[in-house]
Design a protein around this motif. Structure first.
Motif, short mmCIF file in Angstrom:
data_model
loop_
_atom_site.label_atom_id
_atom_site.label_comp_id
_atom_site.label_asym_id
_atom_site.label_seq_id
_atom_site.Cartn_x
_atom_site.Cartn_y
_atom_site.Cartn_z
N UNK A 80 0.54 8.69 -5.57
CA UNK A 80 0.40 10.03 -4.86
C UNK A 80 1.51 10.99 -5.01
N UNK A 81 2.53 10.46 -4.38
CA UNK A 81 4.01 11.24 -4.38
C UNK A 81 4.36 11.57 -5.64
N UNK A 82 4.46 10.70 -6.57
CA UNK A 82 4.73 11.10 -7.92
C UNK A 82 3.71 12.20 -8.63
N UNK A 83 2.56 12.07 -8.36
CA UNK A 83 1.60 13.04 -8.99
C UNK A 83 1.91 14.38 -8.06
N UNK A 84 1.81 14.45 -6.69
CA UNK A 84 1.91 15.42 -5.84
C UNK A 84 3.43 16.25 -6.27
N UNK A 85 4.47 15.43 -6.30
CA UNK A 85 5.55 16.02 -6.56
C UNK A 85 5.64 16.75 -7.84
N UNK A 86 5.07 16.16 -8.98
CA UNK A 86 5.03 16.76 -10.36
C UNK A 86 3.94 17.94 -10.38
N UNK B 71 5.63 8.18 5.45
CA UNK B 71 5.47 7.00 5.05
C UNK B 71 6.39 5.98 5.55
N UNK B 72 7.64 6.34 5.68
CA UNK B 72 8.67 5.48 6.14
C UNK B 72 8.49 5.54 7.68
N UNK B 73 8.23 6.59 8.38
CA UNK B 73 8.22 6.69 9.83
C UNK B 73 7.19 5.55 10.50
N UNK B 74 5.70 5.68 9.67
CA UNK B 74 4.81 4.61 9.99
C UNK B 74 5.10 3.10 9.74
N UNK B 75 5.74 2.97 8.55
CA UNK B 75 6.36 1.43 8.36
C UNK B 75 7.49 1.38 9.59
N UNK B 76 8.18 1.95 9.92
CA UNK B 76 9.23 1.70 10.99
C UNK B 76 8.50 1.47 12.31
N UNK B 77 7.65 2.01 12.52
CA UNK B 77 6.89 2.01 13.83
C UNK B 77 5.96 0.78 13.73
N UNK C 163 0.81 -1.20 0.07
CA UNK C 163 0.04 -0.05 0.20
C UNK C 163 1.05 1.17 0.08
N UNK C 164 1.95 1.24 0.78
CA UNK C 164 2.91 2.53 0.72
C UNK C 164 3.51 2.45 -0.51
N UNK C 165 3.79 1.50 -1.18
CA UNK C 165 4.52 1.77 -2.37
C UNK C 165 3.62 2.13 -3.38
N UNK C 166 2.70 1.79 -3.56
CA UNK C 166 1.66 2.08 -4.42
C UNK C 166 1.15 3.53 -4.34
N UNK C 167 0.90 3.98 -3.21
CA UNK C 167 0.75 5.45 -2.62
C UNK C 167 1.79 6.16 -2.95
N UNK C 168 2.97 5.76 -2.37
CA UNK C 168 4.08 6.68 -2.96
C UNK C 168 4.27 6.69 -4.38
N UNK C 169 4.01 5.66 -5.23
CA UNK C 169 4.17 5.91 -6.74
C UNK C 169 3.09 6.75 -7.20
#
Length: 457
Positions: A55-61, A185-191, A47-53
């Motif tokens: 949302x993050x890609x679209x958000x940054x762009x 994203x990374x913090x929640x996964x690490x937690x 889920x985090x990989x999909x959201x990063x790919x």
């Protein structure tokens, strides 16, 4: 007439050949803890990989495009003010206004053109979006440099009067929400992963304890401190194990108590018969009856020994090497010579007396039917093995399982004058299996029989 039956196994594939596991099974974890953790963690990372790919890609762009459009609009507005004479502002006043209101650092070189040694734009989101925004808003040639300076971005615009140079902070083209998204994203996964590790470890621990308790009980060791714990399903399985253990122990106790009474009841008439035969001493009938009574007494003793099984003897840590050495010394004092070789000695939880009788029975059988007997103690993998070899007539391969049946005797392959009730091997295998091992009969290296006792290390 009995028909000849082919007892050879009919199979479509060689059962001895190990089946090759699918590739996915070789990659997946072997333990329940690893698989359960994989089930919990995999969806989180997916889920985090999909959201990063997405949302993050679209958000940054999108964010970079809008910031680039804003900067391009400010540069275009500055160029427009420089070209118009009716606004009443000099070039320096326009530069100061742009510096004060739009944070643009401007400089102008008259009669200059774009330098030919400027680095070309790189194929990044920032360069692509900034070039596209400037092309939409400027009608003049331009060049950008987003990588030479660590904290600033430079833009050159070639106007009719000269070359306009714009320097702007790199922060104006980046959004802090991008880094916040990565952090969360990374913090929640690490937690979540350590929490999942702790949770799954606590859930798997009762299953491991149940497996250890079942293994110990299968080896004949008591587990009085075991109690149900964990999830409801694990508690249910643990309660079922405890009830099964109690039923088995109760059945063994009832069988032992019943056979103790049978032993007393049978010994009494046999003793009376022996006394009556002693009074008839000297007659042929008395000698024959005395042999029958002795044979009956031996059969009763063998039957009671078989029915009692391991009895109530508690396991204790025992040196298998010392035990086998004691058995060999005791047997060789009565008859024959045994070649004893102990490769390594191991301490095992054994019911000492019943194991001594079981191994002693195997060694005595080997001495009864062979001239050369050897005993070996060693380890193979996770098992400790005691092998007894002789050079006797052996047992046919197709009858080796039948000899473990109670009261079964191979009159055609063993000398019937040697005696025996057909319970020795049955009791020996029962004892070994009661310790979690097994007893097998194989071809001996000297042409006779090999008895292989395998005990878990």
């Amino acid at each position: 007439m009995a028909e000849n039956v082919d007892l050879s196994p009919v199979t479509q594939s060689d059962p001895a050949r190990p089946r090759r596991e699918p590739a996915i099974k070789r990659v997946l974890p072997r333990t329940l803890f690893g698989r359960a953790l994989l089930i919990m963690v995999t969806p989180v990372f997916v889920v985090q990989a999909i959201s990063a790919f997405v949302f993050f890609d679209r958000h940054y762009d999108t964010t970079t495009q809008r910031l680039a459009q804003g900067l391009a609009g400010q540069i275009a507005a500055t160029v427009a003010m420089l070209e118009r004479d009716d606004i009443g502002l000099s070039r320096n006043e326009v530069f100061n206004l742009a510096q004060r209101t739009m944070w643009l650092s401007l400089s102008f070189e008259e009669d200059k053109r774009l330098p030919e040694d400027l680095p070309p734009p790189q194929n990044t989101i920032l360069d692509n979006r900034l070039v596209g925004a400037l092309q939409e808003r400027l009608a003049y040639p331009f060049a950008i440099d987003t990588h030479t300076l660590p904290e600033d971005v430079r833009v050159w615009v070639e106007t009719d009067d000269g070359l306009l140079r714009v320097v702007v902070s790199r922060k104006r083209l980046f959004s802090s929400t991008t880094y916040l998204l990565v952090f969360w994203t990374v913090g929640t996964a690490a937690l979540l992963v350590p929490i999942a590790l702790i949770f799954m470890r606590n859930q798997v621990r009762p299953i491991r304890r149940l497996a250890v308790a079942a293994e110990r009980f299968g080896k004949g060791q008591d587990v009085p401190s075991f109690k149900p714990e964990g999830a409801q399903e694990v508690r249910q399985a643990s309660s079922a194990f405890i009830k099964m253990r109690e039923r088995i122990k109760r059945q063994i106790q009832q069988r032992t108590e019943m056979l103790a009474g049978v032993s007393h009841d049978l010994r009494t008439p046999l003793t009376r018969m022996k006394l009556q035969l002693a009074m008839l001493e000297g007659t042929p009938e008395a000698a024959s009856l005395k042999e029958d009574v002795t044979e009956m007494e031996r059969m009763v003793e063998g039957y009671l020994a078989f029915a009692r099984g391991e009895g109530t003897e508690a396991p204790e840590t025992t040196s298998i090497g010392d035990l086998v050495r004691e058995v060999v010394d005791r047997v060789t004092r009565e008859a024959g010579h045994v070649d004893l070789h102990i490769e390594h000695d191991y301490d095992l939880p054994l019911r000492r007396e019943v194991m001594r009788r079981a191994i002693g029975n195997l060694v005595a059988n080997a001495l009864r039917h062979g001239d050369v007997v050897s005993v070996r103690v060693g380890r193979r993998g996770t098992t400790v093995e005691v092998t007894v070899d002789d050079d006797g007539p052996g047992i046919p391969r197709q009858q080796r399982e039948e000899v473990f049946r109670p009261f079964h005797r191979l009159e055609s392959s063993r000398n019937p004058l040697t005696g025996g009730t057909g319970l020795g091997l049955t009791i020996a295998r029962d004892v070994v299996r009661g310790h979690g091992g097994d007893l097998l009969l194989e071809d001996g290296p000297g042409g006779g029989l090999r008895a292989r006792v395998m005990l878990p290390a």
